[in-house]
Design an enzyme around this catalytic site. Structure first.
Site, PDB file in Angstrom:
ATOM      1  N   ASP A 168     -35.164  -7.254  92.321  1.00 39.25           N
ATOM      2  CA  ASP A 168     -33.900  -7.571  91.629  1.00 39.25           C
ATOM      3  C   ASP A 168     -34.120  -7.522  90.117  1.00 39.25           C
ATOM      4  O   ASP A 168     -35.251  -7.414  89.645  1.00 39.25           O
ATOM      5  CB  ASP A 168     -33.377  -8.948  92.067  1.00 39.25           C
ATOM      6  CG  ASP A 168     -34.352 -10.082  91.738  1.00 39.25           C
ATOM      7  OD1 ASP A 168     -35.541  -9.969  92.078  1.00 39.25           O
ATOM      8  OD2 ASP A 168     -33.927 -11.082  91.124  1.00 39.25           O
ATOM      9  N   ASP A 184     -41.635  -1.187 106.960  1.00 39.31           N
ATOM     10  CA  ASP A 184     -41.526  -0.402 105.726  1.00 39.31           C
ATOM     11  C   ASP A 184     -40.124   0.195 105.596  1.00 39.31           C
ATOM     12  O   ASP A 184     -39.926   1.405 105.677  1.00 39.31           O
ATOM     13  CB  ASP A 184     -42.601   0.700 105.726  1.00 39.31           C
ATOM     14  CG  ASP A 184     -42.650   1.445 104.405  1.00 39.31           C
ATOM     15  OD1 ASP A 184     -42.075   0.950 103.420  1.00 39.31           O
ATOM     16  OD2 ASP A 184     -43.260   2.533 104.372  1.00 39.31           O
TER      17      ASP A 184
END
Ligand code: 9MR
Length: 577
Positions: A191, A551
């Site tokens: 983020d 993943d």
């Protein structure tokens, strides 16, 4: 420490060449945990203990094979044992006495050959460079240029020169809605927000690596805008964040905002496409103490660069002292949860005595004034646990033990207590390592478990420096081997490294930039045994603690990247390279 970059590069190039052969050789079963021999996909220092993990059911005889397919070493595996964390049964192939530099694979009838790995000196130098360069790519507020960022170039974003004071942060001088400037610093993780608590452990771990290994630090050329300015690139890079951190202190009272964020997380967009309003949010005791500890450490470690950084160390000391004083007056301003309407990362911590112990130690070493700081600290304030953003005592303890001359600054009983606590912690990891069928000290798989491995390694390396016992170093190296591929999923958990490398990390830039390869040099969080709810449960192919990993970029509980995780990787690589 000798550096052999040429040898390192050629080994890396050879591994890349062999990699193609390997992936076509997997027969589509590379995800099956019981089949491939697991080795560190970068490799092993020539003089170190070298172990690979062989699936149970394969032959007891193993061979090391060079790139011309010559067998260069033969050995026998250990007996099989089951690892509780993976639920799989494995054997160890120990080839420690083979120390010829080169690139190899390990073979064994009944198992797939390992991915290639190198044996040599200083083989983690490229990793150290990439893991440190990854911070440049995460800079906020500045352009990432073609010259320094290559294909990951992007325009400046999040200037943070017009940040609003959130209601929770309002005081008599700075009112709700007032505008302040708090530019620079790194994006925390996947983020685009900036958090003091997490920045502190990150910058501290980079400073600690520089303190312990100054020559290696100087040798790393990161190709960043400041390269060539007489300051090691890693120091220039950490200054980019430290300079932001000190803007998070309210000059009026010395209190420190917990974080600078939007109100919520945005979508997977590029930084330049995010125009959400940003706020400084609530001061906290943890943020004040973390900033104090980090600035005090920087005050010490940056001493050799006084001429290049005039006045900076004095400013850092003033910030540290003011933050410490604020925390004395406000010892229980806890960031226990986000204020209403704020949904970004919490970094919530309701136990801050360990932060007091950390800051007191750093301030004592920086000033030589034990009376002012350590008299406020009792043994109960210490938490002898793996360093983490919410467990900070051991960072202070490691600082105190970094140089023998610091001993005199502390009361003798307190010093022995700190030293004993650190050794006991390292002994626990060593014991876990020696009992682990997977030859890893890692015995817990919380959010960011890969960084737990790295931080354990840093503690083990500290124990090695203090005692000279090479078993601790061996266990520290084992933590790195785990991260780089000697794990049940045989992933190299660092972007851009290894044959079976992580590709689809939870990182807004890596997802939104239209470039297939993720930004390189990032350690992903890794298996997470506790958090749930990001992706459908069925997408986690395995459910055991050491294998609950996916993943996929939407798996933010296992596949995010974060600055504190990378700093731990840097610390460990500096220690064992
Ligand atoms: O690293 C943090 C981990 O210890 C916590 O369990 C988790 C949930 O609160 O949050 C992690 O930190 C995230 C932060 O809150 C926001 N930026 C991304 C961080 C890494 O996932």
């Amino acid at each position: 420490m000798k550096i052999h970059p040429i040898k390192t590069l050629s080994a890396a190039a050879l591994i890349a060449t062999l990699a193609a052969g390997c992936s076509s050789n997997t027969g589509g079963t590379s995800q099956t945990p019981s089949e491939r021999i697991k080795a560190d996909q970068i490799g092993y220092n020539a003089k170190s203990v070298k172990i690979a993990i062989v699936p149970d059911g394969a032959s007891d005889d193993f061979q090391i094979v060079d790139i011309q397919d010559n067998v260069v070493y033969k050995g026998k595996t250990s007996a099989a044992a089951k690892w509780w964390a993976s639920g799989t049964s494995v054997k160890q192939a120990d080839f420690s006495d083979f120390d010829q530099p080169g690139v190899y694979t390990i073979r064994c009838d009944g198992a797939e050959k390992s991915y290639p790995f190198a044996i040599g000196d200083n083989i983690y130098t490229d990793l150290a460079i990439a893991a440190t360069k990854s911070f440049y790519f995460a800079r906020s507020g500045v352009e990432i240029t073609q010259e320094h960022g290559g294909k990951y170039a992007r325009p400046a974003a999040h200037p943070d020169t017009q940040v609003k004071v959130h209601k929770s942060a309002a005081g008599p001088k700075r009112k709700e809605g007032d505008i302040i400037s708090s530019p620079g610093g790194w994006y925390d993780a996947g983020d685009y927000n900036k958090y003091i608590v997490n920045s502190s452990i990150t910058v501290w771990e980079m400073l600690n690596a520089v303190e312990l290994h100054p020559d290696f630090a100087k040798s790393l050329n990161l190709n960043i805008p400041e390269s060539g300015n007489n300051i090691p690139d890693i120091v220039d890079e950490l200054l980019f964040n430290l300079r932001w951190m000190i803007t998070m202190q309210d000059p009026a009272d010395g209190g420190v905002y917990h974080k600078l964020t939007a109100l919520g997380f945005n979508g997977m967009i590029m930084p330049q496409d995010d125009h959400d309003e940003r706020y400084v949010i609530k001061k906290s005791t943890a943020a004040a103490l973390d900033l104090a500890a980090t600035c005090a450490k920087a005050y010490r470690v940056l001493k050799p660069y006084d001429a290049e950084l005039p006045g900076l160390r004095d400013s850092l000391m003033k910030v540290a002292d003011k933050a410490w004083d604020w925390a004395q007056k406000n010892p229980t301003v806890l960031y226990d949860r986000n204020p209403e309407g704020v949904m970004t990362g919490q970094y919530d911590d309701i136990h801050v005595r360990d932060e007091f112990s950390w800051a007191a130690i750093e301030l004592t070493i920086a000033t030589g004034n034990s009376k002012r700081y350590m008299t406020k600290i009792a043994k109960d304030d210490f938490e002898f646990a793996t360093p983490a953003w919410d467990s900070t005592s051991v960072m202070g303890v490691m600082s105190a033990l970094n140089k023998p001359e610091y001993k005199d600054l502390f009361d003798a009983e307190m010093y022995d207590f700190m030293k004993g606590g650190l050794i006991k912690l390292a002994d626990q990891y060593l014991n876990d390592y020696q009992r682990s069928p997977y030859a890893t000290p890692l015995a817990a798989f919380p959010w960011g478990s890969n960084s737990v491995a790295a931080n354990q390694g840093i503690v083990l390396a500290a124990a090695y420096r203090i005692t000279g016992n090479t078993k601790y170093l061996e266990a520290a190296q084992a933590d790195l081997h785990y991260i780089l591929g000697r794990n049940p999923l045989d992933y190299c958990y660092v972007t851009g490294f290894g044959v079976k490398t992580v590709k689809d990390v939870h990182d807004r830039r890596s997802v939104a930039d239209g470039i297939e390869a993720p930004v390189p040099g990032y350690l992903c969080g890794g298996p997470n045994a506790t958090a749930r709810g990001d992706i459908a449960d069925s997408l986690y192919k395995y459910n055991t603690p050491a294998m609950r990993y996916c993943d996929i970029n939407s798996s933010y509980t296992t596949n995010e990247i974060a600055i504190n995780w990378n700093a731990a990787l840097i610390g460990l690589v500096f220690d064992v390279n």
